[in-house]
Design an enzyme around this catalytic site. Structure first.
Site, PDB file in Angstrom:
ATOM      1  N   GLU A  45     -16.669   4.197   0.839  1.00 16.23           N
ATOM      2  CA  GLU A  45     -17.372   5.463   0.646  1.00 16.23           C
ATOM      3  C   GLU A  45     -17.135   5.947  -0.774  1.00 16.23           C
ATOM      4  O   GLU A  45     -16.013   5.886  -1.271  1.00 16.23           O
ATOM      5  CB  GLU A  45     -16.873   6.571   1.606  1.00 16.23           C
ATOM      6  CG  GLU A  45     -17.173   6.324   3.064  1.00 16.23           C
ATOM      7  CD  GLU A  45     -16.618   7.423   3.973  1.00 16.23           C
ATOM      8  OE1 GLU A  45     -16.429   8.566   3.515  1.00 16.23           O
ATOM      9  OE2 GLU A  45     -16.364   7.115   5.148  1.00 16.23           O
TER      10      GLU A  45
ATOM     11  N   GLU B 134      -9.717   5.852   7.778  1.00 22.28           N
ATOM     12  CA  GLU B 134      -8.888   6.971   7.308  1.00 22.28           C
ATOM     13  C   GLU B 134      -7.848   7.435   8.328  1.00 22.28           C
ATOM     14  O   GLU B 134      -7.367   8.553   8.257  1.00 22.28           O
ATOM     15  CB  GLU B 134      -9.768   8.136   6.852  1.00 22.28           C
ATOM     16  CG  GLU B 134     -10.691   7.713   5.727  1.00 22.28           C
ATOM     17  CD  GLU B 134     -11.402   8.872   5.046  1.00 22.28           C
ATOM     18  OE1 GLU B 134     -11.248  10.013   5.503  1.00 22.28           O
ATOM     19  OE2 GLU B 134     -12.095   8.611   4.050  1.00 22.28           O
TER      20      GLU B 134
END
Ligand SMILES: *[C@@H]1O[C@H](CO)[C@@H](O)[C@H](O)[C@H]1NC(C)=O
Ligand SMILES: *[C@@H]1O[C@H](CO)[C@@H](O)[C@H](O)[C@H]1NC(C)=O
Ligand SMILES: *[C@@H]1O[C@H](CO)[C@@H](O)[C@H](O)[C@H]1NC(C)=O
Ligand SMILES: CC(=O)N[C@H]1CO[C@H](CO)[C@@H](O)[C@@H]1O
Length: 409
Positions: free
Chosen positions: A235, A124
């Site tokens: 995720e 991220e």
């Protein structure tokens, strides 16, 4: 050359059955706690062989560049690994990630290679430098050009070793992948890791009935930019408790629905994925599917019936009903779960203490909520990032805002 490698990978998908498992933080963990969790996950009642582990760092907590003990624990428990190298500090920190990787290759040899499903460079990092990530003070990220350079460094590091054929990729949120400025990063990857949480898509119609729809919509958007490269779900999850996030209500029932609509659909589609998360007791919102080694809800996959939204591979009948097909640029990543873990346990706004999960005999890193995320935005869902354990808290201090500290690494 790389395209040749990709072609080989792409040509042999049938030989590689998809793996599935959970994400694992590094904080508070040692060999025993990793091994205990891996065993719990692999034999979790109702779950179908969740024997893969995604990591965020190569480095054992509290060391400079000793390989994370999850590697030996994975080898001993026949757990596969999606390795992670934390990439949002600087070259010196990344050198330690590389050193730990090389050291693990030397130490564990072919056992290590047998366990490794892939290698992710960063997590991220691009969300955190995106417009929404900056607005949401999601923390320190990394530029696409540096990530591409780091990927090259990892390719070089594994050249001529037992890991040389392993796919290398990156993990980020969907809005990052559809941003043309990041196309070079996509080109450098063998796979794209996608973190996607409809729960955090607060500008979308993100009630649980639409959760599967939003999830696969994001997946399909990324697929349009992936150039045929595999997309792995790194995720995903829905909380069993915690605040309401726009229309998304955290509850055990809703987490079970999301499991059926998303986890089970990913299994049916044979897509590699790492759920968030095995256990999350004490966190808010709390995403754990189990407590003390027992599932919090039925993890057995049923025939799709609860909802029609995810039963087709794309463009389901309801896909345009919600009005959530806005321009992809405007509904970007939202909440950041910044795992701004620090060695001292002082992540921004929260404690990093790992909790010993009573009964399970395992230590699970806790997720710590860093702040209100009620303003979190739309889009790609949250970003669960993991701070490197060696980061100074000032480095991660920016990761305030919307944020769960996941202590992932
Ligand atoms: C697109 O990506 C670039 C590079 O990662 C970033 O600087 C920019 O802010 C992104 N655009 C948006 C709208 O987030
Ligand atoms: C699923 O589809 C059937 C038939 O089209 C419909 O009757 C039912 O209401 C749908 N269920 C959901 C949850 O959308
Ligand atoms: C799909 O649409 C039907 C009506 O068009 C609605 O009744 C149903 O609840 C929707 N399902 C989901 C999952 O949104
Ligand atoms: C807390 C915060 O700044 N949230 C913002 C995150 O980004 C979205 C999209 O730009 C905004 O709508 C939120 O207000």
């Amino acid at each position: 050359m790389k395209s040749a490698a990709i072609a080989v990978l792409a040509a042999a998908p049938a030989a590689l059955a998809a793996v599935r498992g959970f994400n694992y933080a590094s904080q508070g963990q040692n060999y025993d706690t990793f091994a205990a969790q891996f065993k719990t996950a692999a034999s979790l009642e109702g779950a179908n062989d969740f024997s893969s582990a995604r990591l965020y760092t190569m480095i054992q907590e509290g060391t400079t560049n000793t390989p994370i003990s999850a590697i030996k624990a994975a080898i001993d428990t026949k757990t596969t690994l999606l390795l992670g190298l934390w990439a949002s500090v600087d070259q010196t920190a990344f050198n330690n990630e590389l050193a730990a990787l090389k050291s693990a290759i030397e130490t564990y040899g072919s056992d290590f290679a047998d366990a490794v499903r892939g290698i992710s460079v960063g997590s991220e990092d691009l969300y955190r430098i995106s417009a929404i990530g900056i607005e949401n003070e999601s923390g320190v990220g990394q530029s696409p050009s540096v990530l591409v350079d780091y990927i090259g460094q990892v390719r070089k590091a594994i050249q001529g070793t037992s890991l040389s054929s392993k796919p290398i990729g990156h993990v980020d949120t969907w809005n990052v992948y559809v941003n043309e400025s990041n196309s070079g990063l996509i080109s450098a990857c063998d796979f794209l890791g996608l973190d996607e949480y409809p729960y955090f898509q607060t500008t979308d119609t993100n009630n649980i009935e639409n959760g599967g729809e939003l999830f696969f919509e994001a997946y399909d958007k990324v697929a349009e930019y992936a150039g045929g490269k595999p997309i792995w779900i790194t995720e995903a999850g829905w909380p069993t408790s915690g605040k309401t996030s726009n229309l998304a209500i955290a509850s055990v029932d809703n987490a079970e629905t999301f499991w059926q609509d998303v986890s089970c659909e990913l299994q049916r589609r044979d897509i590699d994925f790492w759920w968030y998360i095995l256990a999350d007791s004490g966190a808010s919102p709390s995403f754990g599917v189990s407590e003390n080694g027992k599932p919090l809800y039925d993890l057995t996959c049923k025939e799709p019936s609860k909802s029609n939204s995810t039963s087709t591979s794309s463009g389901s009948s309801n896909s345009t009903a919600t009005g959530s097909h806005g321009s992809s640029g405007t509904s970007g990543a939202s909440t950041s779960h910044s795992g701004g873990a620090t060695a001292t346990g002082s992540s921004p706004g929260g404690t990093n203490a790992a909790a010993t999960s009573p009964g399970a005999g395992s230590t699970f890193a806790t997720a710590t909520q860093n702040g209100a995320s009620s303003t979190s935005s739309s889009g790609a869902g949250s970003t669960f990032t993991a701070g490197a354990s060696h980061m100074s808290s000032s480095v991660m201090g920016a990761a305030a805002g919307v944020i769960l500290a996941f202590l992932a690494l």
